[in-house]
Scaffold this motif. Sequence first.
Motif: not given
Length: 335
Positions: A164-172, A194-201
Amino acid sequence: MQGNTLSIGPYRLPNNLFLAPMAGVTDRPFRQLCRRLGAGMAVSEMITANKALWASKKSLLRANHAGEPEPRSVQIAGADPKMMAEAAKHNVDQGAHIIDINMGCPAKKVCNVMAGSALLQDESLVASILESVVNAVDVPVTLKIRTGWDRDNRNGLTIARIAEQSGIQALAIHGRTRADAYKGEAEYDTIAEIKAAISSMPIIANGDIDSPLKAAEVLNKTGVDGLMIGRAAQGNPWIFRQIIHYLEHDKLLSSPSVAEIRQILIEHLENLYDFYGDFSGVRMARKHIAWYSKGLRNGNAFRQEMNLLESPQQQVDFTRQFFEQLQEQQDIQAA
């Protein structure tokens, strides 16, 4: 239940189902087939960051996206930030719309050179690679990981925060650790965390999604934005349309008829011969034929004889004959 669309950077996908990148499987003919049968996106086979191999026949075929719908996502693998950045730039120059970074492959030959899921052991190196690739290209960069290195080191959430901090735009995320390889059952608790903690992608769940019911279960359990299907699509590329139908209508779509399976398989074979040439195409076709015929009546004898055939015409003729016999048997039983 609803099937959802999903965006990666400027690209709005037709739905939230992905064909997972699989070496030796997700070549252009298979990606095109899965897209046609409902996959919202299909990620390419892994391409090495080793520049010396880019001109090899294997790498050139893996990078061939002619005629594929946009966006085209190319997966790269390596352990050196500078080489990974160069590989990303090279593939964008060759027409990639999205760059996907492999930190999920458990294969020993990949992990032995500290690539794939082996990278999860070195969080600072993960950050260096992600930042290097994101800064090198003007297209979206996505990431594929596992839940951790082993069951005592499930650091998927830490890696997701780095992404998230690095600018990745989707995570599988594949719901197994590197040490698990493909053994046992996938676990989705880490993915849900992870889904609960990450909302930016968008977060995409992968692992053991092998039916419409399982797809709905994983979506409900994890709250993820998308699903990635790998091994369950082998010989079963219509799984994508079956999942979409179930998510949208809460009803199971019937399995394809013998006639439709025959048609899909023969078209697939002909595309393999066109793509690889007769000699390699026949050999690539054998594993796909084995997957398509798994569980079918007399499938074992069919596969054994098929492996002795050496020409495209022999394979197509024998496939047609096998499915015609299946149809006749079905008609007799139905009479």
